[in-house]
Design a protein around this motif. Structure first.
Motif, short mmCIF file in Angstrom:
data_model
loop_
_atom_site.label_atom_id
_atom_site.label_comp_id
_atom_site.label_asym_id
_atom_site.label_seq_id
_atom_site.Cartn_x
_atom_site.Cartn_y
_atom_site.Cartn_z
N ASP A 52 0.66 -1.13 -0.25
CA ASP A 52 -0.10 0.10 -0.03
C ASP A 52 1.01 1.38 -0.04
N THR A 69 -5.90 1.68 -10.07
CA THR A 69 -6.57 0.40 -9.94
C THR A 69 -7.18 -0.11 -11.39
N GLY A 71 -8.72 -3.50 -13.35
CA GLY A 71 -8.89 -5.04 -12.98
C GLY A 71 -8.63 -5.73 -11.79
N GLY A 72 -8.89 -4.96 -10.80
CA GLY A 72 -8.32 -5.45 -9.30
C GLY A 72 -6.80 -5.33 -9.08
N THR A 73 -5.95 -4.54 -10.01
CA THR A 73 -4.59 -4.73 -9.89
C THR A 73 -4.12 -3.20 -9.61
N ARG A 74 -3.36 -2.80 -8.80
CA ARG A 74 -2.92 -1.50 -8.63
C ARG A 74 -1.51 -1.27 -9.26
N ASP A 101 -3.63 -2.99 -19.86
CA ASP A 101 -3.94 -2.29 -18.50
C ASP A 101 -2.27 -1.45 -18.41
N GLY A 161 -6.21 3.69 -1.81
CA GLY A 161 -6.75 4.29 -2.59
C GLY A 161 -7.33 5.65 -2.67
#
Length: 357
Positions: A52, A69, A71-74, A101, A161
């Protein structure tokens, strides 16, 4: 959009997502008594965040960018990217690069800096955005890219986020990349478009593009692209020494810098590697790409002006002068080769904005 927040509205801007760098323009600004197109650049690298970033302070160089973020990926994108890179980031030149992405994260990184330049605190509306694609991928992918870039983009920060800015893009136009340099050189830098037949040679990181036109009207059969350019030259050197270096962006950048600046060597861990030893491998890449271009352009006798642009303009210009001396009188290196395309995109965005409005 959050209606309780003050929304900054930007009429037009542009982004050029390359394989080596991302260039962006955020409109025009007064600089030294003149109105100039405001530009910036950062590395085309968007690593996946493994934590994080709770240890990253807001004033740290590592925080210079945005967290996106998808597709659920940061992903992290921005000028502080080297503080988040793993040290081994493969850089390939896939034909669908603009649909990945990673590409979208880089685009959002550019939107972050555009918002910063525009003074947007929480939300921003971009009325017209112009992007570019190589000639080899434009026809197949420009509609999908325009559709994905249109709409809302959430630009986040570290710490779970937290919202940094919400950007809404209303209209997107995607043009072929060399057209940007032609717009900049033919309209932005002069009072009227160049006369006669012109060829723009755009030597980028991943592709060599060429664009033949007469007064901005393209000749498509003579225009095209080849997916070997500056990165391929660097990889050719790495292959001769240590193929693992191709995945290490810092080492690739050292080779790139040495080649583009005509240095006699580059250095890794105190060892000097003389470039003369690897010139043949580099020239093989240059010859392959230029041969593809010349086969497409066919006869060059009617070309009145050849503009060599892009980050690798210098090395390709030298190769062309050495191997095609008859073209030297009409060849010119773009004095603003790094930003020429994105400045041309900005001019196109302003024209499109007026037309749409």
């Amino acid at each position: 959009m959050h209606r309780d927040m003050k929304t900054t509205v930007l009429a037009s801007c542009a982004v050029d997502v390359g394989y080596a760098n991302v260039k962006y323009s955020s409109g025009r600004a007064h600089v030294g008594g003149q109105v100039e197109i405001r530009t910036g650049v950062f590395p085309a690298l968007a690593p996946v965040l493994s934590n994080d970033g709770f240890q990253i302070r807001g004033d740290s160089p590592a925080a210079d960018g945005t967290v996106v973020t998808l597709g659920g990926t940061r992903y992290f994108s921005g000028k502080g990217v080297h503080f988040h890179a793993s040290g081994s980031e493969p850089r390939t030149v896939p034909s669908n690069y603009c649909e990945t992405d990673e590409y979208m994260a880089l685009l959002c990184g550019a939107l972050h800096y555009i918002a910063k330049d525009a003074g947007a605190n929480h939300s921003m509306v971009i009325e017209t955005l112009v992007l570019g694609l190589p000639l080899s991928t434009w026809r197949q992918h420009h509609k999908a890219l325009a559709a994905r870039a249109t709409g809302e983009h959430v630009l986040g920060t570290f710490g779970g986020g937290d919202l940094k800015c919400l950007v809404h893009v209303k209209h997107v136009t995607v043009i072929v990349q060399p057209l940007g340099a032609l717009y900049h050189h033919g309209i932005g830098a002069s009072e009227k478009p160049m006369a006669g037949w012109t060829m723009v040679v755009d030597a980028g990181g991943g592709t060599l593009d060429w664009f033949v036109s007469q007064r901005m009207q393209p000749n498509w059969p003579r225009s095209g692209a080849h997916n070997k350019s500056m990165l391929a030259c660097c990889y050719a050197v790495a292959d001769q020494i240590n193929p693992d270096w191709k995945d290490q962006i810092e080492i690739v950048n050292r080779i790139d810098f040495a080649l583009r600046n005509s240095s006699d060597h580059f250095e890794v861990q105190g060892v000097r590697y003389p470039l003369d030893k690897y010139r043949a491998a580099v020239e093989a890449v240059l010859r392959e790409s230029v041969n593809k271009m010349m086969a497409s352009v066919n006869k060059t006798d009617n070309l009145d002006y050849i503009l060599v642009t892009g980050g690798a303009a210098g090395i390709f210009y030298t190769f062309l002068c050495d191997n095609y001396p008859n073209l030297k009188p009409v060849m010119h290196v773009d004095p603003d080769n790094l930003y020429a395309n994105v400045k041309g995109f900005q001019i196109a965005a302003e024209l499109v904005h007026e037309e749409v409005r």
